[in-house]
Design a protein around this motif. Structure first.
Motif, PDB file in Angstrom:
ATOM      1  N   ASN A   1       0.815  -1.224   0.000  1.00  0.00           N
ATOM      2  CA  ASN A   1       0.000   0.000   0.000  1.00  0.00           C
ATOM      3  C   ASN A   1       0.841   1.263   0.000  1.00  0.00           C
ATOM      4  O   ASN A   1       0.332   2.356  -0.300  1.00  0.00           O
ATOM      5  CB  ASN A   1      -0.929   0.009   1.220  1.00  0.00           C
ATOM      6  CG  ASN A   1      -2.111  -0.917   1.048  1.00  0.00           C
ATOM      7  OD1 ASN A   1      -2.510  -1.232  -0.066  1.00  0.00           O
ATOM      8  ND2 ASN A   1      -2.671  -1.378   2.161  1.00  0.00           N
TER       9      ASN A   1
ATOM     10  N   LYS B   1      -9.664  10.459  -8.965  1.00  0.00           N
ATOM     11  CA  LYS B   1      -8.658   9.961  -8.035  1.00  0.00           C
ATOM     12  C   LYS B   1      -7.511  10.950  -7.932  1.00  0.00           C
ATOM     13  O   LYS B   1      -7.257  11.737  -8.847  1.00  0.00           O
ATOM     14  CB  LYS B   1      -8.117   8.601  -8.472  1.00  0.00           C
ATOM     15  CG  LYS B   1      -7.440   8.615  -9.835  1.00  0.00           C
ATOM     16  CD  LYS B   1      -6.918   7.226 -10.207  1.00  0.00           C
ATOM     17  CE  LYS B   1      -6.231   7.263 -11.564  1.00  0.00           C
ATOM     18  NZ  LYS B   1      -5.686   5.935 -11.935  1.00  0.00           N
TER      19      LYS B   1
ATOM     20  N   ARG C   1      -8.180  12.860  -2.223  1.00  0.00           N
ATOM     21  CA  ARG C   1      -7.879  13.048  -0.808  1.00  0.00           C
ATOM     22  C   ARG C   1      -6.932  14.242  -0.627  1.00  0.00           C
ATOM     23  O   ARG C   1      -5.985  14.391  -1.405  1.00  0.00           O
ATOM     24  CB  ARG C   1      -7.233  11.790  -0.214  1.00  0.00           C
ATOM     25  CG  ARG C   1      -8.138  10.569  -0.258  1.00  0.00           C
ATOM     26  CD  ARG C   1      -7.553   9.367   0.467  1.00  0.00           C
ATOM     27  NE  ARG C   1      -6.257   8.973  -0.069  1.00  0.00           N
ATOM     28  CZ  ARG C   1      -5.095   9.146   0.558  1.00  0.00           C
ATOM     29  NH1 ARG C   1      -5.053   9.729   1.743  1.00  0.00           N
ATOM     30  NH2 ARG C   1      -3.969   8.745  -0.001  1.00  0.00           N
TER      31      ARG C   1
ATOM     32  N   ASP D   1      -1.659   4.716  -0.775  1.00  0.00           N
ATOM     33  CA  ASP D   1      -2.909   4.061  -0.412  1.00  0.00           C
ATOM     34  C   ASP D   1      -2.927   3.582   1.030  1.00  0.00           C
ATOM     35  O   ASP D   1      -3.980   3.178   1.538  1.00  0.00           O
ATOM     36  CB  ASP D   1      -3.149   2.859  -1.337  1.00  0.00           C
ATOM     37  CG  ASP D   1      -3.417   3.277  -2.773  1.00  0.00           C
ATOM     38  OD1 ASP D   1      -3.777   4.453  -2.997  1.00  0.00           O
ATOM     39  OD2 ASP D   1      -3.251   2.439  -3.679  1.00  0.00           O
TER      40      ASP D   1
ATOM     41  N   SER E   1      -5.579   5.482   2.845  1.00  0.00           N
ATOM     42  CA  SER E   1      -6.756   5.582   1.978  1.00  0.00           C
ATOM     43  C   SER E   1      -8.021   6.065   2.673  1.00  0.00           C
ATOM     44  O   SER E   1      -8.940   6.557   2.017  1.00  0.00           O
ATOM     45  CB  SER E   1      -7.023   4.230   1.311  1.00  0.00           C
ATOM     46  OG  SER E   1      -7.211   3.217   2.292  1.00  0.00           O
TER      47      SER E   1
END
Length: 252
Positions: free
Chosen positions: A6, A133, A180, A233, A236
């Motif tokens: 990740n 994204k 984000r 991620d 996330s």
């Protein structure tokens, strides 16, 4: 599930503003190690040249842009195309008593520390929103949470407090679009910006150290590690967070 996977950024493109030196350079190194392709955006010619020499052979490109110029930032975003990660790191520090701050100095600090952060977030955020994204990491400061002593820098403190709230506002607005937005709030880090106190001012550095539970200054790599986490991620579920990395300074 692979937790370490990740943190990988293979196949992703990142922009790091102010990435030629200090914390920005450490962020570049962290993103590269995680597999990203990085675009360093800076305005200092000497720093860019030194960064080009240091990173020769790495998947890095360089752009000299005045980030306080909205049109120039938009042109940069159009030129670069799809960007997955934006690290809004460029900033300056000034120390002047409030009653002595000139209009020029106030405007300069706000232009670089706040306006440029928004222009970059807006320009690169447009593409992220349209693609559904993206991750933006803004560089705040513990000075955006408290008035740090003994230095007098209301303009710096105000600019970083605004960055923190802009981070939360953008996070709320863009969360439905898969983008984000988080911020790191460093404490006192061993960088050229703090050299005046770390090397020459025993009074200032003594006060700083005396207010840090860990009793030490931070290293740029320690901030870069937080940036990598927020860009990957691994974080996330996080958006709108202001992550303090200050050795405990703000707990007292």
């Amino acid at each position: 599930m692979s937790y370490l996977q990740n943190f990988r950024l293979d196949g992703r493109r990142a922009v790091v503003t102010g990435g030629a030196g200090g914390i920005g350079a450490a962020c570049v190194d962290a993103l590269l190690e995680a597999g990203a392709e990085v675009v360093i955006v800076d305005f200092a010619e000497d720093s860019l040249t030194a960064a080009q020499e240091r990173l020769a052979g790495q998947p890095v490109s360089f752009e000299k842009v005045d980030l306080t110029d909205c049109k120039a930032v938009n042109a940069l975003a159009d030129r670069l195309g799809a960007i997955d990660i934006l690290v809004n790191n460029a900033g300056i520090g000034r120390q002047t008593a409030a009653e002595d701050i000139s209009e020029e100095e106030w405007n300069q600090v706000i232009a670089i520390n706040l306006n440029a952060v928004f222009w970059c977030a807006q320009a690169f955020g447009r593409g992220m929103v349209s693609r559904g994204k993206g991750a933006i990491v803004n560089m705040g400061s513990m000075a955006g949470e408290i008035a740090v002593r003994p230095q007098k820098n209301v303009h710096y403190n105000a600019s970083k407090a605004a960055v923190h709230h802009a981070t939360k506002s953008l996070a709320a607005e863009w969360a439905p679009n898969g983008v984000r937005v988080n911020a790191v709030a460093p404490g006192f880090i061993e960088t050229p910006m703090n050299a005046f106190a770390l090397k020459n001012d025993k009074v200032t550095s003594g006060i700083w150290l005396g207010n840090i539970p860990m009793a030490r200054f931070g290293n740029p790599s320690e901030i870069a590690s937080v940036v990598l986490f927020l860009a990957s991620d691994a974080s996330s579920l996080m958006t709108g967070s202001i992550v303090l990395a200050d050795g405990g300074y703000t707990v007292w």
